[in-house]
Every structure is written in structure tokens, then in C-alpha cells.
Design a protein around this motif. Sequence first.
Motif, PDB file in Angstrom:
ATOM      1  N   THR A 125       0.714  -1.390   0.504  1.00 51.77           N
ATOM      2  CA  THR A 125       0.421  -0.269  -0.179  1.00 51.77           C
ATOM      3  C   THR A 125       0.951   1.121   0.395  1.00 51.77           C
ATOM      4  O   THR A 125       2.198   1.027  -0.032  1.00 51.77           O
ATOM      5  N   SER A 126       0.449   2.210  -0.146  1.00 53.94           N
ATOM      6  CA  SER A 126       1.591   3.823  -0.791  1.00 53.94           C
ATOM      7  C   SER A 126       0.162   4.776   0.248  1.00 53.94           C
ATOM      8  O   SER A 126      -1.346   4.598   0.331  1.00 53.94           O
ATOM      9  N   SER A 127       0.405   5.671   0.669  1.00 51.97           N
ATOM     10  CA  SER A 127      -0.183   6.916   1.831  1.00 51.97           C
ATOM     11  C   SER A 127       0.161   7.679   0.201  1.00 51.97           C
ATOM     12  O   SER A 127       0.759   8.463  -0.411  1.00 51.97           O
ATOM     13  N   VAL A 128      -1.549   8.441   0.162  1.00 52.15           N
ATOM     14  CA  VAL A 128      -2.192   9.089  -1.036  1.00 52.15           C
ATOM     15  C   VAL A 128      -3.385  10.260  -0.395  1.00 52.15           C
ATOM     16  O   VAL A 128      -3.322  10.059   0.939  1.00 52.15           O
ATOM     17  N   THR A 129      -2.606  11.829  -0.839  1.00 54.32           N
ATOM     18  CA  THR A 129      -3.715  12.712  -0.326  1.00 54.32           C
ATOM     19  C   THR A 129      -4.119  13.078  -1.785  1.00 54.32           C
ATOM     20  O   THR A 129      -4.099  13.565  -2.432  1.00 54.32           O
TER      21      THR A 129
ATOM     22  N   ASP B 265      -4.223   5.780   2.690  1.00 58.59           N
ATOM     23  CA  ASP B 265      -3.304   4.699   2.687  1.00 58.59           C
ATOM     24  C   ASP B 265      -4.432   3.602   1.179  1.00 58.59           C
ATOM     25  O   ASP B 265      -5.141   2.858   1.977  1.00 58.59           O
TER      26      ASP B 265
ATOM     27  N   SER C 108       4.738   6.331  -1.480  1.00 60.94           N
ATOM     28  CA  SER C 108       3.416   6.928  -1.034  1.00 60.94           C
ATOM     29  C   SER C 108       4.563   8.077  -1.325  1.00 60.94           C
ATOM     30  O   SER C 108       4.775   8.849  -2.311  1.00 60.94           O
ATOM     31  N   GLY C 109       3.772   9.804  -1.404  1.00 55.42           N
ATOM     32  CA  GLY C 109       4.043  10.789  -1.184  1.00 55.42           C
ATOM     33  C   GLY C 109       2.876  10.731  -2.578  1.00 55.42           C
ATOM     34  O   GLY C 109       2.689  12.536  -2.894  1.00 55.42           O
ATOM     35  N   LYS C 110       2.260  10.630  -3.113  1.00 53.64           N
ATOM     36  CA  LYS C 110       0.787  10.631  -4.439  1.00 53.64           C
ATOM     37  C   LYS C 110       0.005  12.280  -3.584  1.00 53.64           C
ATOM     38  O   LYS C 110      -0.410  11.036  -2.525  1.00 53.64           O
TER      39      LYS C 110
ATOM     40  N   ASN D 245      -1.141  -0.486  -4.183  1.00 50.10           N
ATOM     41  CA  ASN D 245      -0.790  -0.348  -5.178  1.00 50.10           C
ATOM     42  C   ASN D 245      -1.441  -0.764  -6.677  1.00 50.10           C
ATOM     43  O   ASN D 245      -1.847  -1.308  -6.093  1.00 50.10           O
TER      44      ASN D 245
ATOM     45  N   PRO E 219      -5.778  11.876   3.936  1.00 50.99           N
ATOM     46  CA  PRO E 219      -4.895  11.439   2.423  1.00 50.99           C
ATOM     47  C   PRO E 219      -5.232   9.763   3.126  1.00 50.99           C
ATOM     48  O   PRO E 219      -6.686   9.475   3.967  1.00 50.99           O
TER      49      PRO E 219
ATOM     50  N   VAL F  55      -1.565   4.587  -8.470  1.00 46.57           N
ATOM     51  CA  VAL F  55      -0.347   4.785  -6.782  1.00 46.57           C
ATOM     52  C   VAL F  55       1.086   3.275  -6.942  1.00 46.57           C
ATOM     53  O   VAL F  55       0.494   2.176  -7.090  1.00 46.57           O
TER      54      VAL F  55
END
Length: 152
Positions: free
Chosen positions: A32-36, A85, A142-144, A88, A83, A139
Motif C-alpha cells: 500500500t501507499s499513502s495518497v492525499t 492508504d 507514498s507521497g502522491k 498499489n 490522506p 498508486v
Amino acid sequence: MRRIQLGVAATASLLLAGVAGHPAAAGTGGGTSSVTVVVSELVSTKAAVKLYFYNVHATFLQHGGYAFMRVVKPGGQSRIQLPVDLPNGEWAVAITQDTNNNDKLDKNFLGIPTEPYAFSNNIRPTLRPPDFNQCKFMVNGSGKVVSIVLKK
């Protein structure tokens, strides 16, 4: 002109179908990745903003086809940041703002939304609803930040 109205009406109907459904299980494996998600130009600084997250091409904008949904109150701001998670992979977002707080996307007699809605990649449908490929974003770290302008 009639074709444009029918296209917008069809978009609203499909978006409404997705709104009425229940979240499906999310998950594609692979981390998983963090997306805002940033939504700007809100029509109301008090009305709830609903964000519908999709990760399956075939169920985009279909009744119950979203992976999950979040409701955010703007708290007096004209912009929100959410935000999340996400697993991907490919994702798309549909957004509505319930300006009269009746828990549905209101439409006029032609089926055209009378409340704001938007899609990721700032797709503005005209003759037909957008498809997943138009709205998708990748995705994979992280940081997208996904920026969407809400338009009435």
C-alpha cells in the motif's frame, strides 16, 4: 444541446448508482501507499463531501462498484485534504458534495445534477460518463497527491 444534456444525465445516473451502493472489498496485493486527495473550490464550506474510490475498471460508476467511500466535512474551508492508504495499482475517484445535506445527489427534471460532482484527473464529461481509463491514476509509492477541482 439535447445530446449534451443526455450525456450529463447519464453521468449523473451512473454516479448516483455508485453513491447508493455499498463498499466492495478493496485490495489488489502488492503493498500500500499513502495518497492525499485534495479537493478544491468547494461550493459549500459546510456541506459534506463524499469521495468514492474505485480500483476495478468494470465496476467504475456502477451501483456498489466502489472499493470504499469516505465522507469529509469541510469545517468552514473551501478545500479539503484526505490522506488515505491505497493498495498499489490503478485507482479512480468520483466526488459529490451534498449541499442540502439530504444524503443524495440531487438532479433536475432532465437528470442533470444540481449539486457539484467531479472525477479524478478533472475529467469533465459532456456526451457520456467518463470511463475508468480517463479518471485513473497510478498508486505505486507514498507521497502522491491527487488534486481535483469541484465544479458545479
